[in-house]
Write a protein that holds these residues in place. Structure first.
Motif, PDB file in Angstrom:
ATOM      1  N   GLY A 220      31.087 -22.601 -19.089  1.00  0.00           N
ATOM      2  CA  GLY A 220      30.681 -23.113 -17.794  1.00  0.00           C
ATOM      3  C   GLY A 220      30.837 -22.081 -16.691  1.00  0.00           C
ATOM      4  O   GLY A 220      31.466 -21.034 -16.862  1.00  0.00           O
ATOM      5  N   ILE A 221      30.254 -22.396 -15.554  1.00  0.00           N
ATOM      6  CA  ILE A 221      30.310 -21.519 -14.379  1.00  0.00           C
ATOM      7  C   ILE A 221      31.425 -21.999 -13.472  1.00  0.00           C
ATOM      8  O   ILE A 221      31.533 -23.205 -13.198  1.00  0.00           O
ATOM      9  CB  ILE A 221      28.964 -21.522 -13.637  1.00  0.00           C
ATOM     10  CG1 ILE A 221      27.858 -20.998 -14.559  1.00  0.00           C
ATOM     11  CG2 ILE A 221      29.028 -20.697 -12.358  1.00  0.00           C
ATOM     12  CD1 ILE A 221      26.476 -21.048 -13.944  1.00  0.00           C
ATOM     13  N   PRO A 222      32.277 -21.122 -12.983  1.00  0.00           N
ATOM     14  CA  PRO A 222      33.374 -21.555 -12.107  1.00  0.00           C
ATOM     15  C   PRO A 222      32.857 -22.320 -10.885  1.00  0.00           C
ATOM     16  O   PRO A 222      31.803 -22.021 -10.342  1.00  0.00           O
ATOM     17  CB  PRO A 222      34.055 -20.238 -11.703  1.00  0.00           C
ATOM     18  CG  PRO A 222      33.697 -19.283 -12.797  1.00  0.00           C
ATOM     19  CD  PRO A 222      32.333 -19.679 -13.270  1.00  0.00           C
ATOM     20  N   GLN A 223      33.630 -23.301 -10.482  1.00  0.00           N
ATOM     21  CA  GLN A 223      33.221 -24.159  -9.375  1.00  0.00           C
ATOM     22  C   GLN A 223      33.059 -23.388  -8.070  1.00  0.00           C
ATOM     23  O   GLN A 223      32.186 -23.696  -7.256  1.00  0.00           O
ATOM     24  CB  GLN A 223      34.261 -25.285  -9.193  1.00  0.00           C
ATOM     25  CG  GLN A 223      33.883 -26.327  -8.159  1.00  0.00           C
ATOM     26  CD  GLN A 223      32.727 -27.195  -8.621  1.00  0.00           C
ATOM     27  OE1 GLN A 223      32.544 -27.419  -9.806  1.00  0.00           O
ATOM     28  NE2 GLN A 223      31.940 -27.685  -7.663  1.00  0.00           N
ATOM     29  N   ASP A 224      33.874 -22.355  -7.873  1.00  0.00           N
ATOM     30  CA  ASP A 224      33.862 -21.662  -6.591  1.00  0.00           C
ATOM     31  C   ASP A 224      32.637 -20.788  -6.381  1.00  0.00           C
ATOM     32  O   ASP A 224      32.386 -20.351  -5.250  1.00  0.00           O
ATOM     33  CB  ASP A 224      35.132 -20.817  -6.439  1.00  0.00           C
ATOM     34  CG  ASP A 224      35.292 -19.832  -7.589  1.00  0.00           C
ATOM     35  OD1 ASP A 224      34.597 -20.009  -8.611  1.00  0.00           O
ATOM     36  OD2 ASP A 224      36.109 -18.899  -7.465  1.00  0.00           O
ATOM     37  N   ILE A 225      31.855 -20.513  -7.434  1.00  0.00           N
ATOM     38  CA  ILE A 225      30.660 -19.684  -7.255  1.00  0.00           C
ATOM     39  C   ILE A 225      29.378 -20.443  -7.563  1.00  0.00           C
ATOM     40  O   ILE A 225      28.293 -19.864  -7.494  1.00  0.00           O
ATOM     41  CB  ILE A 225      30.721 -18.425  -8.140  1.00  0.00           C
ATOM     42  CG1 ILE A 225      30.654 -18.808  -9.629  1.00  0.00           C
ATOM     43  CG2 ILE A 225      31.947 -17.597  -7.846  1.00  0.00           C
ATOM     44  CD1 ILE A 225      30.472 -17.614 -10.530  1.00  0.00           C
ATOM     45  N   GLN A 226      29.476 -21.733  -7.893  1.00  0.00           N
ATOM     46  CA  GLN A 226      28.265 -22.477  -8.219  1.00  0.00           C
ATOM     47  C   GLN A 226      27.334 -22.598  -7.022  1.00  0.00           C
ATOM     48  O   GLN A 226      26.111 -22.571  -7.177  1.00  0.00           O
ATOM     49  CB  GLN A 226      28.638 -23.876  -8.737  1.00  0.00           C
ATOM     50  CG  GLN A 226      29.257 -23.876 -10.120  1.00  0.00           C
ATOM     51  CD  GLN A 226      29.449 -25.277 -10.654  1.00  0.00           C
ATOM     52  OE1 GLN A 226      28.859 -26.236 -10.166  1.00  0.00           O
ATOM     53  NE2 GLN A 226      30.311 -25.401 -11.667  1.00  0.00           N
ATOM     54  N   SER A 227      27.891 -22.746  -5.806  1.00  0.00           N
ATOM     55  CA  SER A 227      27.038 -22.902  -4.638  1.00  0.00           C
ATOM     56  C   SER A 227      26.238 -21.644  -4.324  1.00  0.00           C
ATOM     57  O   SER A 227      25.175 -21.710  -3.708  1.00  0.00           O
ATOM     58  CB  SER A 227      27.882 -23.279  -3.418  1.00  0.00           C
ATOM     59  OG  SER A 227      28.861 -22.279  -3.168  1.00  0.00           O
TER      60      SER A 227
ATOM     61  N   SER B 252      18.593 -15.025  -8.762  1.00  0.00           N
ATOM     62  CA  SER B 252      17.936 -15.020  -7.457  1.00  0.00           C
ATOM     63  C   SER B 252      16.427 -14.843  -7.621  1.00  0.00           C
ATOM     64  O   SER B 252      15.639 -15.421  -6.866  1.00  0.00           O
ATOM     65  CB  SER B 252      18.509 -13.899  -6.581  1.00  0.00           C
ATOM     66  OG  SER B 252      18.309 -12.628  -7.187  1.00  0.00           O
ATOM     67  N   ILE B 253      15.997 -14.053  -8.627  1.00  0.00           N
ATOM     68  CA  ILE B 253      14.565 -13.924  -8.916  1.00  0.00           C
ATOM     69  C   ILE B 253      14.018 -15.259  -9.430  1.00  0.00           C
ATOM     70  O   ILE B 253      12.914 -15.672  -9.064  1.00  0.00           O
ATOM     71  CB  ILE B 253      14.326 -12.793  -9.919  1.00  0.00           C
ATOM     72  CG1 ILE B 253      14.614 -11.434  -9.273  1.00  0.00           C
ATOM     73  CG2 ILE B 253      12.901 -12.830 -10.464  1.00  0.00           C
ATOM     74  CD1 ILE B 253      14.468 -10.260 -10.206  1.00  0.00           C
ATOM     75  N   VAL B 254      14.787 -15.954 -10.261  1.00  0.00           N
ATOM     76  CA  VAL B 254      14.369 -17.272 -10.749  1.00  0.00           C
ATOM     77  C   VAL B 254      14.126 -18.215  -9.570  1.00  0.00           C
ATOM     78  O   VAL B 254      13.084 -18.884  -9.490  1.00  0.00           O
ATOM     79  CB  VAL B 254      15.431 -17.847 -11.707  1.00  0.00           C
ATOM     80  CG1 VAL B 254      15.128 -19.314 -12.016  1.00  0.00           C
ATOM     81  CG2 VAL B 254      15.478 -17.044 -12.994  1.00  0.00           C
ATOM     82  N   ALA B 255      15.090 -18.284  -8.653  1.00  0.00           N
ATOM     83  CA  ALA B 255      14.955 -19.188  -7.511  1.00  0.00           C
ATOM     84  C   ALA B 255      13.762 -18.806  -6.636  1.00  0.00           C
ATOM     85  O   ALA B 255      13.002 -19.679  -6.177  1.00  0.00           O
ATOM     86  CB  ALA B 255      16.242 -19.184  -6.686  1.00  0.00           C
ATOM     87  N   ALA B 256      13.560 -17.499  -6.394  1.00  0.00           N
ATOM     88  CA  ALA B 256      12.459 -17.065  -5.530  1.00  0.00           C
ATOM     89  C   ALA B 256      11.104 -17.342  -6.164  1.00  0.00           C
ATOM     90  O   ALA B 256      10.172 -17.803  -5.496  1.00  0.00           O
ATOM     91  CB  ALA B 256      12.606 -15.576  -5.222  1.00  0.00           C
TER      92      ALA B 256
ATOM     93  N   VAL C  18      14.851 -25.391  -8.523  1.00  0.00           N
ATOM     94  CA  VAL C  18      15.748 -25.057  -9.619  1.00  0.00           C
ATOM     95  C   VAL C  18      17.147 -25.513  -9.218  1.00  0.00           C
ATOM     96  O   VAL C  18      17.590 -25.282  -8.091  1.00  0.00           O
ATOM     97  CB  VAL C  18      15.714 -23.548  -9.937  1.00  0.00           C
ATOM     98  CG1 VAL C  18      16.047 -22.716  -8.722  1.00  0.00           C
ATOM     99  CG2 VAL C  18      16.665 -23.219 -11.093  1.00  0.00           C
ATOM    100  N   THR C  19      17.836 -26.199 -10.123  1.00  0.00           N
ATOM    101  CA  THR C  19      19.168 -26.736  -9.852  1.00  0.00           C
ATOM    102  C   THR C  19      20.109 -26.367 -10.985  1.00  0.00           C
ATOM    103  O   THR C  19      19.677 -26.002 -12.094  1.00  0.00           O
ATOM    104  CB  THR C  19      19.126 -28.263  -9.696  1.00  0.00           C
ATOM    105  OG1 THR C  19      18.566 -28.844 -10.894  1.00  0.00           O
ATOM    106  CG2 THR C  19      18.289 -28.666  -8.499  1.00  0.00           C
TER     107      THR C  19
ATOM    108  N   THR D 272      26.571 -26.479 -19.374  1.00  0.00           N
ATOM    109  CA  THR D 272      25.894 -25.831 -18.240  1.00  0.00           C
ATOM    110  C   THR D 272      24.395 -26.027 -18.422  1.00  0.00           C
ATOM    111  O   THR D 272      23.852 -25.740 -19.489  1.00  0.00           O
ATOM    112  CB  THR D 272      26.226 -24.327 -18.177  1.00  0.00           C
ATOM    113  OG1 THR D 272      27.638 -24.159 -17.992  1.00  0.00           O
ATOM    114  CG2 THR D 272      25.479 -23.669 -17.025  1.00  0.00           C
ATOM    115  N   THR D 273      23.732 -26.550 -17.380  1.00  0.00           N
ATOM    116  CA  THR D 273      22.305 -26.851 -17.465  1.00  0.00           C
ATOM    117  C   THR D 273      21.599 -26.319 -16.232  1.00  0.00           C
ATOM    118  O   THR D 273      21.967 -26.664 -15.099  1.00  0.00           O
ATOM    119  CB  THR D 273      22.060 -28.365 -17.576  1.00  0.00           C
ATOM    120  OG1 THR D 273      22.782 -28.884 -18.701  1.00  0.00           O
ATOM    121  CG2 THR D 273      20.574 -28.655 -17.744  1.00  0.00           C
TER     122      THR D 273
END
Length: 500
Positions: free
Chosen positions: A432-439, A466-470, A479-480, A488-489
């Motif tokens: 999983g991705i740490p909670q503090d960097i998910q945002s 960031s390329i995915v989101a752009a 994208v969420t 992790t999804t």
């Protein structure tokens, strides 16, 4: 059972409706204050009238005196002519409804009431309670209200007779009660009508008075609906200002001044963003040539036929690898700069099913230590967009799952559609991705290799997501991320088109 449990449950009182708007609160406050004022005036008028009419009865009793009960001392009889002025009559010109009684030794010996018609019968049937109430009447020269069950409520006055008896005379309270009740009805009707008219007029007046504030609220609502996060922003016209000395006028003036400051700040921010984007695009474009030159010279040196020391060979290999990595980073930065600048992408039907199948096939080759599964619908899913950029989105998502999870992790790629939107999900059961960097995971240069995979070395520059989101945003999609330990999804949703 304990005493506390025997107590009946208190019923919850219904809550009053909450007034949400200032106009409703002001109107309700005006109506409530007017209602209280009307209630106070009405109560004061009713109490005053009741006291005044009761005082008039007391004056009549004082003026009349015990003449009527005196006529009953020796069994006097009522004659119709007595009310016409016979000075020897027993009733002494008493008004209709006048009550008289004689008590001797606490017992009622005689009781009579002047009838309203020509009926000569004056007798009245008193109950035991009425006789007891008459016996308790104090002989103090003051009138008292006594409820008599047989003849309603009376105002009674008692005197001491010449024979040691008690003479009681009284007048009915029914005319007083009827007059007071009529006043209550008149007050209720008049005050109710006044409240209704005042409520309507007050609502119109408050609405007219708060029109400048409503304009300020409408302008604030339009500003709140603007996308202020990035790009050039055109603020709506300022709120019209009213009288500067009024509270609403001061609010409008301060709000317009705040909008001016916000517009200046947004203009400066947009100019700064444009300069930064231009710099990033120019720098990326200018760096492509020297980076490619360095990589070419390193590869050319490695092709030298003569023997090279191992240290030189290792250094040339590292130069070639790092220059290749730098070239990819420059290409990514140039792509982001072009997307930020709003450069249009290609737009044609893209078979998203085929792209997903090819991307997972490539991922199986580059990540053989992972378990790759694919869930595709029976019918192909088609979207409108740029094939190369959408392929880059899939490659970056799968590379993210491969690079940041340990070997043996199961990665599931699911593609589905509801006819209007296509949904692509990449799920893994890694740490999983740490909670503090998910945002900030979709921001540039965000890296978490040391958090997601302990044995990760190297990795990208933090530009993949960031390329995915752009790219997804440029295609009108979203994208969420949903992540917790063991799940992790990443979910990409794009507008779908009809399958040809």
């Amino acid at each position: 059972m304990s005493p506390a449990r025997r107590l009946p449950r208190l019923r919850r009182l219904p809550r009053l409706p909450r007034l949400r708007t200032l106009r409703a609160r002001l109107t309700a406050g005006l109506v409530v204050l007017l209602a209280l004022s009307c209630a106070a005036v009405g109560v004061a008028a009713v109490v005053e009238l009741d006291g005044f009419l009761t005082g008039r009865l007391d004056q009549q009793l004082q003026q009349t005196g015990p003449s009527f009960p005196q006529s009953l001392e020796h069994g006097g009889k009522f004659k119709p002519s007595d009310r016409d002025g016979d000075e020897h009559g027993d009733t002494r010109r008493q008004a209709a409804g006048t009550f008289g009684a004689r008590l001797l030794n606490g017992q009622v010996t005689n009781a009579a009431v002047i009838p309203s018609g020509a009926d000569p019968d004056l007798t009245v049937g008193l109950t035991a309670g009425d006789r007891a109430a008459l016996a308790r009447l104090p002989v103090d020269g003051t009138a008292h209200t006594v409820p008599l069950a047989s003849i309603h409520d009376y105002r009674l006055l008692a005197w001491t007779g010449r024979d040691g008896d008690v003479l009681i005379t009284g007048l009915p309270l029914e005319p007083v009660r009827a007059t007071v009740h009529r006043l209550e009805l008149v007050c209720a009707a008049v005050f109710g009508l006044a409240l209704a008219v005042a409520g309507v007029a007050g609502a119109l007046w408050v609405r007219w008075s708060l029109r400048p504030l409503s304009r300020v609220a409408a302008t604030a609502t339009r500003v709140s609906e603007l996308p202020l996060a990035s790009g050039e922003v055109a603020l709506p016209p300022r709120a019209p200002e009213s009288e500067a000395r009024s509270e609403v006028g001061r609010v409008a003036t301060a709000f317009n001044r705040m909008l001016g400051h916000v517009e200046d700040a947004l203009t400066k921010r947009h100019a700064s963003e444009e300069r930064l984007r231009s710099f990033a695009a120019d720098a990326s474009h200018e760096l492509r040539t020297p980076v490619a030159t360095v990589r070419g010279h390193a590869e050319l040196a490695l092709l030298h036929p003569g023997p090279l020391p191992p240290e030189i060979t290792r250094a040339l290999e590292r130069i070639a690898a790092e220059s290749s990595r730098m070239g990819e980073m420059v290409d990514d930065l140039l792509l982001l700069a072009r997307l930020d600048a709003g450069r249009p992408l290609e737009s044609h039907p893209v078979d998203l099913t085929r792209l997903t199948l090819d991307a997972v096939t490539d991922a199986r080759v580059t990540g053989p230590d992972h378990r790759w599964t694919l869930d595709l619908p029976e019918e192909p899913v088609t979207v409108t967009g740029d094939t190369h950029r959408l392929q880059q989105v899939l490659a970056n998502l799968l590379a993210n799952a491969r690079l940041h999870t340990p070997g043996g992790t199961k990665v599931t790629v699911t593609l589905e559609t509801d006819g209007a939107r296509a949904a692509l999900r990449v799920h893994d059961d890694g740490p999983g991705i740490p909670q503090d960097i998910q945002s900030g995971v979709f921001e540039r240069f965000t890296r978490a290799e040391h958090r997601r995979r302990a044995d990760a070395s190297g990795g990208g520059a933090g530009l993949g997501l960031s390329i995915v989101a752009a790219v997804v945003e440029a295609h009108g999609g979203t994208v969420t991320l949903e992540s917790r330990p063991g799940s992790t999804t990443f979910t990409v949703k794009l507008p779908a088109t009809a399958t040809p």
